[in-house]
Scaffold this motif. Structure first.
Motif, PDB file in Angstrom:
ATOM      1  N   UNK A  20      35.780 -25.922 -22.426  1.00  0.00           N
ATOM      2  CA  UNK A  20      36.093 -25.736 -21.009  1.00  0.00           C
ATOM      3  C   UNK A  20      36.286 -24.260 -20.685  1.00  0.00           C
ATOM      4  N   UNK A  21      37.019 -23.547 -21.532  1.00  0.00           N
ATOM      5  CA  UNK A  21      37.279 -22.123 -21.296  1.00  0.00           C
ATOM      6  C   UNK A  21      35.982 -21.334 -21.203  1.00  0.00           C
ATOM      7  N   UNK A  22      35.017 -21.686 -22.027  1.00  0.00           N
ATOM      8  CA  UNK A  22      33.746 -20.957 -22.062  1.00  0.00           C
ATOM      9  C   UNK A  22      32.884 -21.227 -20.836  1.00  0.00           C
ATOM     10  N   UNK A  23      33.255 -22.222 -20.036  1.00  0.00           N
ATOM     11  CA  UNK A  23      32.510 -22.523 -18.812  1.00  0.00           C
ATOM     12  C   UNK A  23      33.137 -21.871 -17.582  1.00  0.00           C
ATOM     13  N   UNK A  24      34.297 -21.250 -17.754  1.00  0.00           N
ATOM     14  CA  UNK A  24      35.021 -20.665 -16.632  1.00  0.00           C
ATOM     15  C   UNK A  24      34.607 -19.212 -16.412  1.00  0.00           C
ATOM     16  N   UNK A  54      28.056 -21.658 -30.801  1.00  0.00           N
ATOM     17  CA  UNK A  54      26.781 -22.282 -30.445  1.00  0.00           C
ATOM     18  C   UNK A  54      26.746 -22.764 -29.001  1.00  0.00           C
ATOM     19  N   UNK A  55      27.879 -22.664 -28.289  1.00  0.00           N
ATOM     20  CA  UNK A  55      27.956 -23.155 -26.914  1.00  0.00           C
ATOM     21  C   UNK A  55      27.434 -22.096 -25.944  1.00  0.00           C
ATOM     22  N   UNK A  56      26.551 -22.469 -25.014  1.00  0.00           N
ATOM     23  CA  UNK A  56      26.161 -21.511 -23.969  1.00  0.00           C
ATOM     24  C   UNK A  56      27.396 -21.070 -23.198  1.00  0.00           C
ATOM     25  N   UNK A  57      27.483 -19.789 -22.890  1.00  0.00           N
ATOM     26  CA  UNK A  57      28.680 -19.296 -22.222  1.00  0.00           C
ATOM     27  C   UNK A  57      28.337 -18.166 -21.268  1.00  0.00           C
ATOM     28  N   UNK A  58      29.299 -17.883 -20.380  1.00  0.00           N
ATOM     29  CA  UNK A  58      29.131 -16.834 -19.387  1.00  0.00           C
ATOM     30  C   UNK A  58      30.092 -15.681 -19.629  1.00  0.00           C
ATOM     31  N   UNK A  59      30.750 -15.669 -20.768  1.00  0.00           N
ATOM     32  CA  UNK A  59      31.781 -14.662 -21.029  1.00  0.00           C
ATOM     33  C   UNK A  59      31.695 -14.166 -22.471  1.00  0.00           C
ATOM     34  N   UNK A  60      32.443 -13.120 -22.753  1.00  0.00           N
ATOM     35  CA  UNK A  60      32.507 -12.610 -24.117  1.00  0.00           C
ATOM     36  C   UNK A  60      33.467 -13.470 -24.926  1.00  0.00           C
ATOM     37  N   UNK A  61      33.145 -13.666 -26.197  1.00  0.00           N
ATOM     38  CA  UNK A  61      33.944 -14.554 -27.047  1.00  0.00           C
ATOM     39  C   UNK A  61      34.629 -13.755 -28.149  1.00  0.00           C
ATOM     40  N   UNK A  62      35.961 -13.874 -28.162  1.00  0.00           N
ATOM     41  CA  UNK A  62      36.798 -13.215 -29.163  1.00  0.00           C
ATOM     42  C   UNK A  62      37.554 -14.272 -29.957  1.00  0.00           C
ATOM     43  N   UNK A  63      38.063 -13.868 -31.104  1.00  0.00           N
ATOM     44  CA  UNK A  63      38.960 -14.736 -31.853  1.00  0.00           C
ATOM     45  C   UNK A  63      40.219 -13.956 -32.179  1.00  0.00           C
ATOM     46  N   UNK A  84      26.975 -13.753 -32.713  1.00  0.00           N
ATOM     47  CA  UNK A  84      27.423 -14.355 -31.465  1.00  0.00           C
ATOM     48  C   UNK A  84      28.861 -14.055 -31.133  1.00  0.00           C
ATOM     49  N   UNK A  85      29.665 -13.720 -32.145  1.00  0.00           N
ATOM     50  CA  UNK A  85      31.054 -13.346 -31.884  1.00  0.00           C
ATOM     51  C   UNK A  85      31.084 -11.915 -31.351  1.00  0.00           C
ATOM     52  N   UNK A  86      31.880 -11.687 -30.313  1.00  0.00           N
ATOM     53  CA  UNK A  86      31.939 -10.358 -29.704  1.00  0.00           C
ATOM     54  C   UNK A  86      33.049  -9.484 -30.256  1.00  0.00           C
ATOM     55  N   UNK A  87      34.129 -10.095 -30.739  1.00  0.00           N
ATOM     56  CA  UNK A  87      35.198  -9.249 -31.225  1.00  0.00           C
ATOM     57  C   UNK A  87      36.367 -10.007 -31.801  1.00  0.00           C
TER      58      UNK A  87
END
Length: 290
Positions: A20-24, A54-63, A84-87
């Motif tokens: 859900x977060x990755x769709x916002x 692997x999920x299509x997203x509209x934002x940068x992905x961090x862990x 695919x990981x941004x940071x």
């Protein structure tokens, strides 16, 4: 500059919430392996991070990995750094040595997975008195560090008080992060989460205050906080129009050999014009992003 107005936390052991977060419309999503994940769930959470890549997203992905003083951080980095990981977001950052060690660990995984050197961003969270005192050396410890983040809840616990809505007790710490970031020539810091998710009015007032202090962006903990935070760190139509007029007027004056003018009764020189240009550059970056 990569705009990072809002960075939304999502618990790493809840795939539905990560999805859900990755769709916002948060500029970044931070999948949390630290405080939001029980000790028994750490391994499963790492697997979910890899799945999230692997999920299509509209934002940068961090862990957000676990802190350096835990037994988990090395496994965190080994298991979640993939294409695919941004940071990486590092909690409880307190020393340049710690930053350089994490930088080295990340570099090993970049090589292992065929990522270019320095591909991954690193955002240290300053959450203690020692971290605030050492903010400049932390900010300067690695070229991988793009910006600092502030964690007010742990910081106020460390100094023996609590995070209030007035923010009096964190004014010095916030200012230190802004000054250290500027001195280190990195991006402005992102502010602490606002803990009362029902108090949008308070969130807006506090975020406007930190924007004026020199922050750009905020950690958010609920989807309802994203839009207000994004709006505050997005130039308004009036700000854009004023910046455009400043740049046009100053460019015309400079072409005539003049470096100081008045516009609408206000003094305009190189620093003011540079500020206006940054506003227009930010608008263009946001437009390209959308």
């Amino acid at each position: 500059m990569v705009p990072m107005r809002s960075l939304l936390f999502a618990p790493g052991n809840n795939f539905r919430r990560v999805e859900k977060a990755l769709s916002l419309n948060a500029d970044g999503v931070i999948v949390d392996l630290e405080d939001a994940v029980a000790l028994t769930e750490k391994k499963a959470a790492r697997e979910m991070v890899r799945k999230a890549l692997e999920i299509p997203r509209r934002n940068r992905l961090y862990v957000r990995v676990n802190a350096l003083d835990t037994d988990f951080i090395q496994d965190d980095l080994e298991e979640v750094i993939r294409p695919g990981l941004d940071g990486v977001v590092l909690p409880k950052a307190e020393s340049a040595e710690g930053i350089r060690y994490v930088d080295w660990l990340i570099s090993q995984q970049e090589k292992k997975h065929g990522l270019g050197s320095g591909t991954l961003d690193l955002i240290p969270i300053i959450e203690s008195a020692l971290g605030v005192v050492r903010a400049l050396e932390i900010a300067s410890a690695s070229k991988r560090v793009s910006r600092l983040a502030f964690g007010a809840i742990d910081f106020t616990l460390d100094i023996g008080t609590n995070f209030s809505k007035s923010g009096t007790e964190v004014f010095y710490a916030r200012s230190q992060l802004v000054i250290a970031s500027s001195a280190a020539r990195i991006q402005p810091p992102v502010d602490t989460p606002y803990p009362d998710i029902q108090d949008i009015e308070g969130l807006v007032a506090d975020t406007k205050k930190v924007r004026q202090l020199g922050f750009f962006g905020r950690l958010v903990i609920h989807p309802s906080q994203i839009q207000p935070v994004n709006e505050i760190f997005t130039p308004t139509a009036d700000e854009i129009e004023h910046a455009r007029r400043v740049v046009e007027a100053f460019n015309e004056a400079e072409a005539r050999g003049i470096a100081a003018i008045q516009l609408d009764g206000k003094f305009i020189d190189y620093p003011v014009a540079a500020r206006a240009k940054k506003v227009l550059e930010l608008v263009e970056t946001l437009r390209d992003k959308n």
